[in-house]
Design a protein around this motif. Structure first.
Motif, PDB file in Angstrom:
ATOM      1  N   ILE A 117     -29.951 -57.388 -39.415  1.00  0.00           N
ATOM      2  CA  ILE A 117     -29.392 -56.035 -39.482  1.00  0.00           C
ATOM      3  C   ILE A 117     -28.714 -55.601 -38.188  1.00  0.00           C
ATOM      4  N   LEU A 118     -28.501 -56.534 -37.243  1.00  0.00           N
ATOM      5  CA  LEU A 118     -27.738 -56.226 -36.041  1.00  0.00           C
ATOM      6  C   LEU A 118     -26.447 -57.037 -36.017  1.00  0.00           C
ATOM      7  N   GLU A 119     -25.394 -56.419 -35.516  1.00  0.00           N
ATOM      8  CA  GLU A 119     -24.052 -56.986 -35.486  1.00  0.00           C
ATOM      9  C   GLU A 119     -23.915 -58.073 -34.417  1.00  0.00           C
ATOM     10  N   ASP A 120     -23.070 -59.053 -34.686  1.00  0.00           N
ATOM     11  CA  ASP A 120     -22.676 -60.059 -33.707  1.00  0.00           C
ATOM     12  C   ASP A 120     -21.746 -59.391 -32.689  1.00  0.00           C
ATOM     13  N   LEU A 121     -22.161 -59.363 -31.419  1.00  0.00           N
ATOM     14  CA  LEU A 121     -21.380 -58.718 -30.365  1.00  0.00           C
ATOM     15  C   LEU A 121     -20.876 -59.712 -29.328  1.00  0.00           C
ATOM     16  N   THR A 122     -20.772 -60.968 -29.735  1.00  0.00           N
ATOM     17  CA  THR A 122     -20.330 -62.004 -28.806  1.00  0.00           C
ATOM     18  C   THR A 122     -18.969 -61.676 -28.214  1.00  0.00           C
ATOM     19  N   ASP A 123     -18.050 -61.169 -29.063  1.00  0.00           N
ATOM     20  CA  ASP A 123     -16.709 -60.871 -28.570  1.00  0.00           C
ATOM     21  C   ASP A 123     -16.729 -59.747 -27.538  1.00  0.00           C
ATOM     22  N   VAL A 124     -17.563 -58.749 -27.765  1.00  0.00           N
ATOM     23  CA  VAL A 124     -17.672 -57.635 -26.817  1.00  0.00           C
ATOM     24  C   VAL A 124     -18.253 -58.123 -25.490  1.00  0.00           C
ATOM     25  N   TYR A 125     -19.313 -58.923 -25.577  1.00  0.00           N
ATOM     26  CA  TYR A 125     -19.935 -59.463 -24.366  1.00  0.00           C
ATOM     27  C   TYR A 125     -18.927 -60.265 -23.559  1.00  0.00           C
ATOM     28  N   ASN A 126     -18.198 -61.136 -24.230  1.00  0.00           N
ATOM     29  CA  ASN A 126     -17.243 -61.997 -23.527  1.00  0.00           C
ATOM     30  C   ASN A 126     -16.123 -61.184 -22.877  1.00  0.00           C
ATOM     31  N   GLU A 127     -15.670 -60.146 -23.555  1.00  0.00           N
ATOM     32  CA  GLU A 127     -14.593 -59.337 -23.003  1.00  0.00           C
ATOM     33  C   GLU A 127     -15.040 -58.603 -21.745  1.00  0.00           C
ATOM     34  N   ILE A 128     -16.222 -58.018 -21.789  1.00  0.00           N
ATOM     35  CA  ILE A 128     -16.757 -57.341 -20.600  1.00  0.00           C
ATOM     36  C   ILE A 128     -17.018 -58.354 -19.497  1.00  0.00           C
ATOM     37  N   ASN A 129     -17.624 -59.476 -19.863  1.00  0.00           N
ATOM     38  CA  ASN A 129     -18.014 -60.490 -18.882  1.00  0.00           C
ATOM     39  C   ASN A 129     -16.806 -61.077 -18.162  1.00  0.00           C
ATOM     40  N   GLU A 130     -15.671 -61.163 -18.848  1.00  0.00           N
ATOM     41  CA  GLU A 130     -14.467 -61.691 -18.225  1.00  0.00           C
ATOM     42  C   GLU A 130     -13.932 -60.740 -17.161  1.00  0.00           C
ATOM     43  N   ALA A 131     -14.048 -59.451 -17.407  1.00  0.00           N
ATOM     44  CA  ALA A 131     -13.535 -58.453 -16.460  1.00  0.00           C
ATOM     45  C   ALA A 131     -14.520 -58.177 -15.333  1.00  0.00           C
ATOM     46  N   THR A 132     -15.786 -57.971 -15.676  1.00  0.00           N
ATOM     47  CA  THR A 132     -16.832 -57.686 -14.690  1.00  0.00           C
ATOM     48  C   THR A 132     -18.073 -58.459 -15.106  1.00  0.00           C
ATOM     49  N   PRO A 133     -18.276 -59.648 -14.560  1.00  0.00           N
ATOM     50  CA  PRO A 133     -19.335 -60.540 -15.033  1.00  0.00           C
ATOM     51  C   PRO A 133     -20.731 -59.926 -14.984  1.00  0.00           C
ATOM     52  N   PHE A 134     -21.502 -60.235 -16.039  1.00  0.00           N
ATOM     53  CA  PHE A 134     -22.913 -59.866 -16.079  1.00  0.00           C
ATOM     54  C   PHE A 134     -23.710 -60.814 -15.184  1.00  0.00           C
ATOM     55  N   GLU A 135     -24.878 -60.371 -14.756  1.00  0.00           N
ATOM     56  CA  GLU A 135     -25.822 -61.283 -14.111  1.00  0.00           C
ATOM     57  C   GLU A 135     -26.175 -62.389 -15.107  1.00  0.00           C
ATOM     58  N   GLU A 136     -25.986 -63.634 -14.709  1.00  0.00           N
ATOM     59  CA  GLU A 136     -26.101 -64.756 -15.637  1.00  0.00           C
ATOM     60  C   GLU A 136     -27.495 -64.896 -16.242  1.00  0.00           C
ATOM     61  N   SER A 137     -28.514 -64.521 -15.481  1.00  0.00           N
ATOM     62  CA  SER A 137     -29.887 -64.727 -15.937  1.00  0.00           C
ATOM     63  C   SER A 137     -30.259 -63.870 -17.133  1.00  0.00           C
TER      64      SER A 137
END
Length: 430
Positions: A108-128
């Motif tokens: 019941i939760l949406e796949d947000l891989t595209d959102v994560y990747n878009e944000i991560n490309e501009a301002t990377p998340f902490e990898e851990s």
């Protein structure tokens, strides 16, 4: 769950705007679309107001309506359950990562891989942090928003008077707790509590277990909590309560506010808590703030293990405005505003974006242990990859309930054997 017609809003809308750092289609239409947001209530009004203002800014820039409801954490499960049953879902919701995993596993939760990747490309998340919001098949179902962590709060004035240093190991912690306990005057060395709904105990007990070599599951994915290491740690915890008597008598039935109140009132010399308590002390009791030291989680035979607490955003698969919610997430993670918001609450909200650790606010001697702890983060299911089953074990409070029995006098070995069975039943459902 009732079937709902998913609105195609945003897809047919015209106009272009720039979300800072992310090119995206402007949200415009003749009739304003709505994005319903459920956000966890912060302990500081400043943070709550900043979040609302950010959403209002998004609404104004994109000619939409954003309806923000700020909700206390303890009320979320009831709200989610009712919304899932009725189909009246928010478009964007706060979640702890343990809830994200459980709900994604239910489909019941949406796949947000595209959102994560878009944000991560501009301002990377902490990898851990990515592992905590990613399924075994690589789907990112949640977006990290902020982290938090339990650290050791200790009374520097009491430590100095007793000639003690801040504990670096669990043996040090026990020795200090014994030395600082003055039962006749109602002062206890260790503000550790249990109770049926105590999430603080869930995190702290795992820190103790994992640092002493206990694991939730083995290399084959089988539950392995019933071990010599677990039983030894359980005996250590029971001894703190029943042999050493370094905890308040009421601690066996504390809720999450128990250790806060015990420290604020001067009843306990040491507790473990997240950064929100330090903000409260700084505002409400400057004298106590000056007499409060902060240290990272003590180490055991297996080093220091810090259960990472990660909060963020998720979208239900049957939400009305999924595309609008995705764009709002990106807007909330735009680095300039995000930095201001997170640093305003320091040390409670630990940033999830890279490059923020060196900000001046995190160099403060009381704030630094919080952000330094991220390096030792471990997640539910340790030492294996985090799974939704680990979420269900946590959300069911199996560990806290087990240790509530142990600190009340039950045999540690028998309780851990029962916990093994209960946990395996959860994992067998996967």
């Amino acid at each position: 769950m009732k079937k709902r017609i998913i609105s195609g809003i945003l897809c047919a809308m015209m106009g272009i705007t720039a979300f800072a750092g992310f090119g995206a289609a402007e949200v415009k239409a003749d009739d304003k679309e709505k994005i319903v947001v459920w956000m966890k209530k912060d302990l500081t009004d400043v943070a709550n107001n900043m979040f609302k203002e950010r959403c209002e800014q998004f609404a104004e820039e994109n000619d939409v309506e954003v309806d923000v409801e700020v909700i206390a954490y303890e009320d979320f499960y009831t709200k989610w359950a009712a919304a899932i049953e009725s189909g009246n879902l928010p478009d964007l919701s706060y979640f702890g990562y343990q809830e994200m995993g459980q709900y994604y596993n239910q489909g019941i939760l949406e796949d947000l891989t595209d959102v994560y990747n878009e944000i991560n490309e501009a301002t990377p998340f902490e990898e851990s942090l990515k592992t905590a919001v990613t399924s075994e098949d690589g789907v990112v179902y949640g977006i990290p928003g902020w982290a938090s962590v339990q650290v050791l709060y200790y009374r520097t004035d009491m430590f100095e008077e007793a000639g003690l240093d801040a504990p670096e190991t669990w043996d040090d912690f026990r020795e200090a707790a014994i030395a600082l306990t003055d039962e006749k005057n109602g002062i206890y060395g260790a503000g550790i509590g249990y109770g049926a709904s105590n999430s603080d105990a869930e995190w702290l007990t795992r820190a103790m277990l994992w640092s002493n070599g206990s694991v939730d599951v083995d290399d084959q994915g089988k539950v392995a909590i019933d071990s010599e290491e677990t039983i030894n740690t359980a005996q250590y915890i029971q001894d703190l309560f029943l042999k050493d008597k370094v905890t308040p008598p009421t601690a066996v039935n504390w809720d999450d506010s128990g250790n806060n109140k015990a420290y604020l009132s001067g009843q306990c010399a040491m507790i473990f808590n997240v950064g929100s308590l330090l903000n409260t002390i700084k505002t409400d009791d400057p004298e106590l703030y000056e007499n409060t030291g902060i240290a990272m989680m003590p180490a055991g035979s297996n080093g220091s293990k810090v259960p990472g607490i990660l909060d963020g955003y998720g979208i239900f698969t049957e939400a009305n405005n999924k595309e609008g919610a995705k764009e709002l997430i990106k807007y909330l993670l735009e680095k300039d505003w995000y930095t201001e918001w997170v640093n305003e609450t320091a040390p409670f909200k630990i940033p999830v974006l890279q490059g923020m650790k060196e900000d001046e606010v995190w160099q403060d001697e009381r704030n630094k242990p919080f952000i330094d702890s991220v390096e030792n983060f471990t997640f539910l299911g340790y030492p294996n990859t985090y799974t939704p089953a680990a979420s269900e074990v946590f959300n069911s409070r199996l560990l806290s309930n087990c240790f509530t029995n142990i600190v009340s006098g039950s045999d540690p070995a028998e309780e851990i054997a029962a916990l093994q069975t209960q946990m395996q039943e959860v994992y067998d459902k996967e």
